[in-house]
Design an enzyme around this catalytic site. Structure first.
Site, PDB file in Angstrom:
ATOM      1  N   ALA A  53       0.655  -1.185  -0.094  1.00 34.01           N
ATOM      2  CA  ALA A  53       0.099  -0.188   0.086  1.00 34.01           C
ATOM      3  C   ALA A  53       0.916   1.302   0.029  1.00 34.01           C
ATOM      4  O   ALA A  53       0.785   2.216  -0.699  1.00 34.01           O
ATOM      5  CB  ALA A  53      -0.899  -0.121   1.206  1.00 34.01           C
ATOM      6  N   ARG A  96      -5.318  -0.113  -9.084  1.00 33.44           N
ATOM      7  CA  ARG A  96      -5.713  -1.263  -8.054  1.00 33.44           C
ATOM      8  C   ARG A  96      -6.828  -0.652  -7.029  1.00 33.44           C
ATOM      9  O   ARG A  96      -6.480   0.794  -6.615  1.00 33.44           O
ATOM     10  CB  ARG A  96      -4.594  -1.739  -7.294  1.00 33.44           C
ATOM     11  CG  ARG A  96      -3.610  -2.527  -8.217  1.00 33.44           C
ATOM     12  CD  ARG A  96      -2.448  -3.083  -7.430  1.00 33.44           C
ATOM     13  NE  ARG A  96      -2.909  -4.381  -6.663  1.00 33.44           N
ATOM     14  CZ  ARG A  96      -2.224  -4.959  -5.801  1.00 33.44           C
ATOM     15  NH1 ARG A  96      -1.061  -4.631  -5.486  1.00 33.44           N
ATOM     16  NH2 ARG A  96      -2.836  -6.077  -5.110  1.00 33.44           N
ATOM     17  N   GLN A 203       4.153 -13.349  -2.103  1.00 32.24           N
ATOM     18  CA  GLN A 203       4.768 -12.125  -1.291  1.00 32.24           C
ATOM     19  C   GLN A 203       5.810 -12.495  -0.158  1.00 32.24           C
ATOM     20  O   GLN A 203       6.708 -11.814   0.269  1.00 32.24           O
ATOM     21  CB  GLN A 203       4.004 -11.075  -1.059  1.00 32.24           C
ATOM     22  CG  GLN A 203       3.444 -10.322  -2.277  1.00 32.24           C
ATOM     23  CD  GLN A 203       2.020 -10.985  -2.523  1.00 32.24           C
ATOM     24  OE1 GLN A 203       1.672 -12.355  -2.281  1.00 32.24           O
ATOM     25  NE2 GLN A 203       1.193 -10.056  -3.136  1.00 32.24           N
ATOM     26  N   ASP A 244      -3.840  -2.579   3.870  1.00 31.41           N
ATOM     27  CA  ASP A 244      -4.176  -1.725   2.695  1.00 31.41           C
ATOM     28  C   ASP A 244      -5.326  -0.784   2.991  1.00 31.41           C
ATOM     29  O   ASP A 244      -5.127   0.272   2.184  1.00 31.41           O
ATOM     30  CB  ASP A 244      -4.381  -2.898   1.659  1.00 31.41           C
ATOM     31  CG  ASP A 244      -3.332  -3.617   0.959  1.00 31.41           C
ATOM     32  OD1 ASP A 244      -2.972  -4.641   1.639  1.00 31.41           O
ATOM     33  OD2 ASP A 244      -2.739  -3.054  -0.052  1.00 31.41           O
TER      34      ASP A 244
HETATM   35  O1  MRU Z   1      -1.069  -7.104  -3.375  1.00 30.89           O
HETATM   36  P1  MRU Z   1      -0.049  -6.531  -2.409  1.00 30.89           P
HETATM   37  O2  MRU Z   1       1.294  -7.232  -2.795  1.00 30.89           O
HETATM   38  O3  MRU Z   1       0.024  -5.330  -2.998  1.00 30.89           O
HETATM   39  O4  MRU Z   1      -0.473  -6.689  -1.084  1.00 30.89           O
HETATM   40  C1  MRU Z   1       0.297  -5.955   0.028  1.00 30.89           C
HETATM   41  C2  MRU Z   1      -0.205  -6.357   1.341  1.00 30.89           C
HETATM   42  O5  MRU Z   1      -1.285  -6.750   1.358  1.00 30.89           O
HETATM   43  C3  MRU Z   1       0.718  -5.607   2.485  1.00 30.89           C
HETATM   44  O6  MRU Z   1       0.374  -6.415   3.676  1.00 30.89           O
HETATM   45  C4  MRU Z   1       0.037  -4.188   2.623  1.00 30.89           C
HETATM   46  O7  MRU Z   1      -0.192  -3.637   1.508  1.00 30.89           O
HETATM   47  C5  MRU Z   1       0.696  -3.507   3.656  1.00 30.89           C
HETATM   48  S1  MRU Z   1       2.329  -2.908   2.909  1.00 30.89           S
HETATM   49  C6  MRU Z   1       3.159  -1.929   4.086  1.00 30.89           C
END
Ligand code: MRU
Length: 360
Positions: A53, A96, A203, A244
């Site tokens: 995010a 997104r 991830q 997010d």
């Molecule tokens: O789909 P992504 O990789 O963008 O999802 C990211 C996450 O869910 C993270 O945990 C969230 O954005 C926090 S990042 C500091």
């Protein structure tokens, strides 16, 4: 300058272009991709070159600045310049849906543009670029403060589970959840991390594991379905994840699977913390049911890279996020302190945020 001390520079400004680490191919390969305008940056966000995010928010701010720089050479007419810049912002906003930081950053850039709309166009573009740099630098500073608040909650020897990647790669540097671990380790605490693999985009396996290995912080990788077993064996002392979007009642949207981890943590009496910069709180939404959940392409579930393991013709669901109800959240770790959703202190804090954003 803060950013130079960080080992992972997720986004950087080089020779008039935005460069972002290509997170789709980590850890097998490490490369930067360069971006010149809003459309390119939007595609970089959509395709997960950059993700997480806060990092998405920073990238979007640069997208607006790049678009303004691109337009000053092509569009001298002020009204047409404004219309084209607005279109660029619209394209970024479509990239997104779930991470509110994207809309927060676009809104901040739009307000600055409106405030300076009488300025000459080259001066306006410079102002927007300076703001994008500022958002990036602020993000690192905020993460460090948040890290210090969060580190107080962890004792030496703790084994802490995290889901997805809320690290330096998901931000402009230091990270939110992983920032808490980094800060605790910097304070001399012995922390070991258990990283959920985080299907389907991996991830955890690819990015969190990579960051922790790079830094020498002990990390153990598990598949997502092993978390409950480890908790039941007493091998997890706390959970810290990123987010997010947080609704005004404290409901938390984060990577798909987070809700499952939160339920398990409650079942086993394990504290479940969420590291959350204030920019991730969406005071417009009374509760998490209003958070838009991105549905991504089926091929992320039916295989990975060039390998396909599911039969053709199978129906697939691929929601990229889920919502954890606030009652399962032990504490929200922010740069303004730690807040427990549902308490008077939390509600006062949300009211203050609403006032600051002029909603009351
Ligand atoms: O789909 P992504 O990789 O963008 O999802 C990211 C996450 O869910 C993270 O945990 C969230 O954005 C926090 S990042 C500091």
């Amino acid at each position: 300058m803060v950013l130079e001390k960080d080992r992972v520079e997720t986004l950087r400004w080089r020779k008039g272009r935005l460069e972002m680490i290509d997170q789709r191919i980590l850890p097998a390969r490490f490369r930067y991709l360069a971006y010149h305008g809003a459309r390119g940056v939007a595609e970089g966000i959509r395709s997960m070159v950059v993700r997480g995010a806060p990092a998405i928010g920073v990238a979007a701010a640069y997208g607006v600045a790049l678009e303004a720089i691109f337009l000053i050479r092509r569009e001298k007419n002020r009204a047409r310049f404004a219309a084209r810049l607005q279109k660029g912002i619209g394209v970024l906003a479509q990239s997104r849906p779930t991470a509110v930081n994207l809309f927060w950053a676009l809104d901040r850039m739009r307000r600055l543009w409106e405030k300076n709309s009488a300025r000459k166009l080259p001066a306006l573009a410079r102002i927007l670029l300076r703001e994008a740099h500022r958002i990036r630098e602020e993000d690192v500073r905020i993460n460090r403060v948040m890290g210090r608040h969060g580190a107080r909650l962890l004792k030496s020897g703790m084994r802490v589970l995290t889901h997805c990647n809320a690290g330096a790669l998901a931000t402009a540097g230091h990270g939110t959840a992983l920032g808490v671990f980094r800060s605790a380790v910097a304070q001399g605490k012995k922390i070991s991390v258990v990283a959920d693999e985080t299907r389907p985009f991996l991830q955890g396996a690819r990015l969190t594991a990579w960051e922790m290995v790079q830094e020498g912080i002990p990390v153990t990788l598990i598949t997502d379905n092993m978390a409950g077993h480890l908790m039941s064996c007493g091998e997890i002392d706390a959970v810290v994840v990123g987010t997010d979007r947080v609704a005004a009642n404290g409901d938390v949207a984060n990577k798909i699977g987070t809700y499952m981890v939160a339920v398990l943590a409650r079942r086993h009496g394990i504290p479940f913390y969420v590291a959350c910069p204030v920019s991730t709180v969406d005071v417009h939404l009374p509760h998490g049911r209003g958070i838009p959940i991105e549905e991504r392409k089926p091929d992320e579930v039916t295989g990975f890279a060039n390998i396909r393991w599911a039969p053709r013709g199978v129906r697939v669901r691929n929601p990229a996020f889920d919502v954890t109800p606030y009652r399962l959240v032990t504490g929200l770790i922010t740069e303004e302190g730690v807040f427990v959703p549902g308490t008077k202190k939390f509600l006062r804090w949300i009211d203050d945020l609403k006032k600051k954003r002029k909603l009351i």
